[in-house]
Design an enzyme around this catalytic site. Structure first.
Site, PDB file in Angstrom:
ATOM      1  N   CYS A   1     -19.318  62.201 -66.584  1.00 41.92           N
ATOM      2  CA  CYS A   1     -18.267  62.412 -65.646  1.00 41.92           C
ATOM      3  C   CYS A   1     -18.141  61.227 -64.984  1.00 41.92           C
ATOM      4  CB  CYS A   1     -19.132  63.357 -64.543  1.00 41.92           C
ATOM      5  SG  CYS A   1     -18.300  63.676 -62.796  1.00 41.92           S
TER       6      CYS A   1
ATOM      7  N   LYS B   1     -20.812  76.051 -67.382  1.00 41.28           N
ATOM      8  CA  LYS B   1     -20.440  76.264 -66.054  1.00 41.28           C
ATOM      9  C   LYS B   1     -21.670  76.374 -65.294  1.00 41.28           C
ATOM     10  CE  LYS B   1     -15.770  76.841 -66.612  1.00 41.28           C
ATOM     11  NZ  LYS B   1     -15.265  75.659 -65.933  1.00 41.28           N
TER      12      LYS B   1
ATOM     13  N   VAL C   1     -20.222  68.319 -59.954  1.00 37.96           N
ATOM     14  CA  VAL C   1     -21.058  67.290 -59.977  1.00 37.96           C
ATOM     15  C   VAL C   1     -20.316  66.072 -59.442  1.00 37.96           C
ATOM     16  CG1 VAL C   1     -22.935  67.967 -61.703  1.00 37.96           C
ATOM     17  CG2 VAL C   1     -20.852  66.880 -62.408  1.00 37.96           C
TER      18      VAL C   1
ATOM     19  N   GLU D   1     -19.482  64.718 -53.121  1.00 43.45           N
ATOM     20  CA  GLU D   1     -18.410  63.789 -53.126  1.00 43.45           C
ATOM     21  C   GLU D   1     -18.969  62.295 -53.510  1.00 43.45           C
ATOM     22  OE1 GLU D   1     -15.139  64.460 -53.125  1.00 43.45           O
ATOM     23  OE2 GLU D   1     -15.679  66.485 -53.283  1.00 43.45           O
ATOM     24  N   SER D   2     -18.484  61.918 -54.740  1.00 42.89           N
ATOM     25  CA  SER D   2     -19.022  60.614 -55.218  1.00 42.89           C
ATOM     26  C   SER D   2     -18.691  59.466 -54.153  1.00 42.89           C
ATOM     27  CB  SER D   2     -18.419  60.486 -56.428  1.00 42.89           C
ATOM     28  OG  SER D   2     -17.055  60.326 -56.135  1.00 42.89           O
TER      29      SER D   2
HETATM   30  N1  LIG Z   1     -14.025  64.590 -55.662  1.00 47.25           N
HETATM   31  C1  LIG Z   1     -15.269  64.767 -56.566  1.00 47.25           C
HETATM   32  C2  LIG Z   1     -15.143  65.184 -57.612  1.00 47.25           C
HETATM   33  C3  LIG Z   1     -16.036  65.764 -58.809  1.00 47.25           C
HETATM   34  C4  LIG Z   1     -15.623  66.285 -59.940  1.00 47.25           C
HETATM   35  O1  LIG Z   1     -14.505  66.599 -60.308  1.00 47.25           O
HETATM   36  N2  LIG Z   1     -16.588  66.461 -60.873  1.00 47.25           N
HETATM   37  C5  LIG Z   1     -16.309  67.259 -62.070  1.00 47.25           C
HETATM   38  C6  LIG Z   1     -16.981  66.393 -63.357  1.00 47.25           C
HETATM   39  S1  LIG Z   1     -16.283  64.980 -63.669  1.00 47.25           S
HETATM   40  C7  LIG Z   1     -16.923  68.494 -62.042  1.00 47.25           C
HETATM   41  O2  LIG Z   1     -18.055  68.802 -61.635  1.00 47.25           O
HETATM   42  N3  LIG Z   1     -16.185  69.409 -62.704  1.00 47.25           N
HETATM   43  C8  LIG Z   1     -16.470  71.088 -62.857  1.00 47.25           C
HETATM   44  C9  LIG Z   1     -15.496  71.759 -62.251  1.00 47.25           C
HETATM   45  O3  LIG Z   1     -14.506  71.672 -61.600  1.00 47.25           O
HETATM   46  O4  LIG Z   1     -15.996  73.162 -62.537  1.00 47.25           O
HETATM   47  C10 LIG Z   1     -16.313  63.699 -56.389  1.00 47.25           C
HETATM   48  O5  LIG Z   1     -15.634  62.512 -56.125  1.00 47.25           O
HETATM   49  O6  LIG Z   1     -17.211  63.806 -56.609  1.00 47.25           O
END
Ligand SMILES: N[C@@H](CCC(=O)N[C@@H](CS)C(=O)NCC(=O)O)C(=O)O
Length: 201
Positions: A10, A37, A53, A65-66
């Site tokens: 990720c 999931k 994550v 939020e990273s």
């Molecule tokens: N804006 C969030 C984006 C986090 C994100 O999109 N993580 C993805 C993995 S790269 C995730 O957990 N996706 C799972 C989902 O949406 O179900 C951040 O900056 O932390």
């Protein structure tokens, strides 16, 4: 000890792992299997209502939020600093982080998903080309931002870190940096030579 709910590939988790590595912070890495999931299970949604994550827990404080996590880490663990001290320069870093996540990332991700999740035959080649051309324009902007300095904000900062997980896949996604973009080319090399780059693994 700090806990990081993480998925290795990720790009947002990678951003956070780079900051932890730069600061030499030890942490426990908790694998969240996105393919199963696990991020949508009740226990996880209690940590992050978005079901995504990374999530970081430090002293019982839960943060998601990273970009927010990275600023939190930089404020709580200030050495080495990853934000400039000057207010205007700090605002500039935030502009560049936002540029990276709100403008650069969607194009990058469009290419990523076409290449990662589809067969050669299924790919929308026109869409890939369009994103590549737009990324090219953005790389010219970064080249101008880098003029006369090693890193985006002068010294290494959260702005460079935001771009790092995207840069690492340039080659495999077929994103080329034009030879005339000397500033971007040397910036990419500098980023790759930092020991924190290993935290991408
Ligand atoms: N804006 C969030 C984006 C986090 C994100 O999109 N993580 C993805 C993995 S790269 C995730 O957990 N996706 C799972 C989902 O949406 O179900 C951040 O900056 O932390």
């Amino acid at each position: 000890m700090i806990k990081l709910y993480d998925y290795p590939q990720c790009p947002f988790c990678r951003k956070v792992r780079i900051v932890l590595a730069e600061k030499g912070i030890k942490y426990e890495r908790i694998f969240v299997d996105l393919r199963k999931k696990e991020q949508k299970k009740e226990d996880f949604l209690r940590l992050n209502p978005y079901g995504k994550v990374p999530v970081l827990i430090d002293d019982g404080v839960v943060i998601y939020e990273s970009s927010v996590i990275n600023e939190y880490l930089d404020e709580k663990y200030p050495n080495p600093p990853l934000m400039p001290s000057d207010f205007a320069a700090r605002a500039k870093v935030r502009i560049l982080v936002d540029f990276c996540e709100s403008h650069f990332f969607p194009l990058w991700y469009n290419i990523y998903k076409e290449i990662t999740f589809k067969t050669e035959h299924e790919r929308n080649k026109g869409s890939i080309e369009k994103s590549k051309n737009e990324i090219k324009e953005y790389l010219y902007r970064l080249d101008r931002e880098l003029k006369g300095q090693e890193y985006l904000a002068g010294s290494y900062s959260l702005a460079d870190i935001a771009f790092t997980p995207k840069i690492v896949l340039f080659e495999s996604l077929g994103i080329q940096v034009d030879s005339e973009l000397k500033n971007v080319r040397s910036w990419v090399e500098k980023i790759k030579s930092r020991s924190s780059y290993k935290a991408l693994e």
